[in-house]
Design an enzyme around this catalytic site. Sequence first.
Site, PDB file in Angstrom:
ATOM      1  N   HIS A 127      15.617 -18.249 -54.135  1.00  0.00           N
ATOM      2  CA  HIS A 127      16.441 -17.358 -53.310  1.00  0.00           C
ATOM      3  C   HIS A 127      15.501 -16.314 -52.698  1.00  0.00           C
ATOM      4  O   HIS A 127      14.477 -15.989 -53.295  1.00  0.00           O
ATOM      5  CB  HIS A 127      17.455 -16.697 -54.245  1.00  0.00           C
ATOM      6  CG  HIS A 127      18.499 -15.862 -53.573  1.00  0.00           C
ATOM      7  ND1 HIS A 127      18.257 -14.578 -53.141  1.00  0.00           N
ATOM      8  CD2 HIS A 127      19.791 -16.116 -53.292  1.00  0.00           C
ATOM      9  CE1 HIS A 127      19.371 -14.090 -52.621  1.00  0.00           C
ATOM     10  NE2 HIS A 127      20.312 -14.999 -52.688  1.00  0.00           N
ATOM     11  N   ASP A 140      14.262 -16.178 -62.732  1.00  0.00           N
ATOM     12  CA  ASP A 140      15.452 -15.712 -62.031  1.00  0.00           C
ATOM     13  C   ASP A 140      16.631 -16.497 -62.599  1.00  0.00           C
ATOM     14  O   ASP A 140      16.793 -17.684 -62.316  1.00  0.00           O
ATOM     15  CB  ASP A 140      15.275 -15.981 -60.532  1.00  0.00           C
ATOM     16  CG  ASP A 140      16.553 -15.716 -59.741  1.00  0.00           C
ATOM     17  OD1 ASP A 140      17.564 -15.317 -60.356  1.00  0.00           O
ATOM     18  OD2 ASP A 140      16.542 -15.923 -58.509  1.00  0.00           O
ATOM     19  N   GLN A 159      21.611 -17.615 -61.095  1.00  0.00           N
ATOM     20  CA  GLN A 159      22.524 -18.729 -60.909  1.00  0.00           C
ATOM     21  C   GLN A 159      22.788 -19.477 -62.210  1.00  0.00           C
ATOM     22  O   GLN A 159      23.659 -20.326 -62.275  1.00  0.00           O
ATOM     23  CB  GLN A 159      21.948 -19.675 -59.842  1.00  0.00           C
ATOM     24  CG  GLN A 159      22.957 -20.501 -59.122  1.00  0.00           C
ATOM     25  CD  GLN A 159      24.042 -19.651 -58.514  1.00  0.00           C
ATOM     26  OE1 GLN A 159      23.777 -18.779 -57.703  1.00  0.00           O
ATOM     27  NE2 GLN A 159      25.282 -19.860 -58.919  1.00  0.00           N
ATOM     28  N   LYS A 201      27.702 -12.518 -61.255  1.00  0.00           N
ATOM     29  CA  LYS A 201      27.682 -13.978 -61.278  1.00  0.00           C
ATOM     30  C   LYS A 201      27.999 -14.505 -62.666  1.00  0.00           C
ATOM     31  O   LYS A 201      27.712 -15.658 -62.999  1.00  0.00           O
ATOM     32  CB  LYS A 201      26.325 -14.495 -60.773  1.00  0.00           C
ATOM     33  CG  LYS A 201      26.104 -14.170 -59.284  1.00  0.00           C
ATOM     34  CD  LYS A 201      24.978 -14.971 -58.688  1.00  0.00           C
ATOM     35  CE  LYS A 201      24.354 -14.292 -57.492  1.00  0.00           C
ATOM     36  NZ  LYS A 201      24.869 -14.719 -56.207  1.00  0.00           N
ATOM     37  N   CYS A 256      20.494 -17.808 -48.184  1.00  0.00           N
ATOM     38  CA  CYS A 256      19.349 -16.954 -48.535  1.00  0.00           C
ATOM     39  C   CYS A 256      18.206 -17.775 -49.120  1.00  0.00           C
ATOM     40  O   CYS A 256      17.506 -17.329 -50.032  1.00  0.00           O
ATOM     41  CB  CYS A 256      19.738 -15.843 -49.514  1.00  0.00           C
ATOM     42  SG  CYS A 256      20.858 -14.660 -48.820  1.00  0.00           S
TER      43      CYS A 256
END
Lengths: 146, 391
Positions: free
Chosen positions: B106, B183, B186, B209, B349
């Site tokens: 991202h 990261d 997600q 999220k 993104c």
Amino acid sequence: MSNIQELYQKIIVNHAKYPIGVGVLPQYNYHAKLKNPDCGDDIEVYLKVVDQHLEQISFTGQGCIISQASASMMVDALSGKRILEAQQLMQNFQNLILGKDYDESQLGDLIAFATLNQFPTRVRCGMLAWHAMADGLNQGGISFGK
Amino acid sequence: MIDDQKIAYLDNAATMPMPDEVLEVIDMYYHAHKVNVHRGMYRLAHQVTEQYEAVRQATADFINAQDSSEIIFTSGTTDALNLVAFGYAEKQLQPDDEIIISVLEHHSNFIPWQRVAHKTGAKLKIVGLDDQQNLDMQQFSELLTEKTKLVAITLVSNVLGSIVDAKQIIEQTHHMGGVVVLDAAQAVGHLPLDVQKLDADFLAFSGHKMYGPTGVGVLYGKRNLLEQVAPLRFGGEMADEVDAQTATFQPLPLRLEAGTPNIAGVLGLGAAIQYLQKIGFTTIHQHEQQLLNQLYQGLRQIPAIKVYGPRSAAERQGVLSFNYGTIHAHDVATIIDTENVAVRAGHMCAEPLMQALGVSSVVRASVSYMNTTRDVEQLLAAMNQVGQILL
């Protein structure tokens, strides 16, 4: 006809499928590239300006049906027009797709975008080519506004 | 609101809805408990501070961190990744050092590293995809050298839903002496995270999220590494002793949390963790796999549709991206929106990934535990409209 069917009516879909004025003009003297940051689509517009007239216009780039059809119809509507007329038409078209007062008699086929103001996230797609044209002229020293 | 309008909300990868138990905690704070933390002398301030710090412990337990001081509250994943990039990496990296990221990232795990590389003179290397559109582990191994000081990689792709073998990446990177930043934005709402088992050095995620509110996120870091993170913000809460010319700072974690924090956000995050633990990732996973399977099988009935990423639902988490023939993703999204189906369309993104896939945009449907099979049916029915209107 529902709003969505009206938005994607034949004239718009056909302009997107078989666009007018795709390619790079051999002798352009103004041009600009504009990107829609929402989707990553970009359009590059090439203009040949002679004696305050938009003698020829073309465009390249990828985009959705709305942005491609709008670019194609822009080429169709503005080729050969005086800069002043082009300015007025862009303002009129912008009014149409922002849901403001517009003069239908001047718009011709562009009236097909009448329901675009019902889809606010797509207004930018409808104006992309027009704003690229305005950028090209403004950056080249012709005060066109936007 | 989403329910009232009978919207099939399939944009959970952008943000997930909040269950009542999360809303109630936030509501209670703003209605009855709105005091500041870490400073009031009155009992209510003490009580709210205890609740706030209890969420730090709950977050540490949630991702199996060793100690709650390894949990830094941020405004979200972007904020957390920027803190590692500019509070840590920018100070550590030298010209000739190398950073590895991947084409799956991202923009929030891409641009900070471009900037750090630019500022330090370090070289930025990018791992691509293999022919199955998974992360090219072979290429990763080739790019990794003793010059690699930092690897920043996503756990789950926000476009393809594919799961990255982070454990393998971490093992190899540690072997070369580098540090790994994960990261988990997600991943966090779909997969159990265990930072000790992964041996992750830094890990970032967002509350919104994982069924929590926006504006709150977490940076996890191993204690010895967090000690090397310089604060990027200075002010209240993070200061220890201040005189006219100098100041000393609090120990971790407060040293990295200047200013009044997002208290309602942190309390909401705590409630979201409880919600996830109450349902359990096994149940969530089963439910989401069922929805993804239904979606994948349904889309396969339309020959013009091309699905990106892993073929089987089992290899993806929550996300399925596709295109309908040559029809632009925005046109698809606009048409199915009029059938009350909310999906994302665009570059997500992740423009470098779009370039790798050879497209400018995709349609992305993403599910959460709160979706039903009816939502997927609604999307599949709406896809027929696309064909009817445009083909």
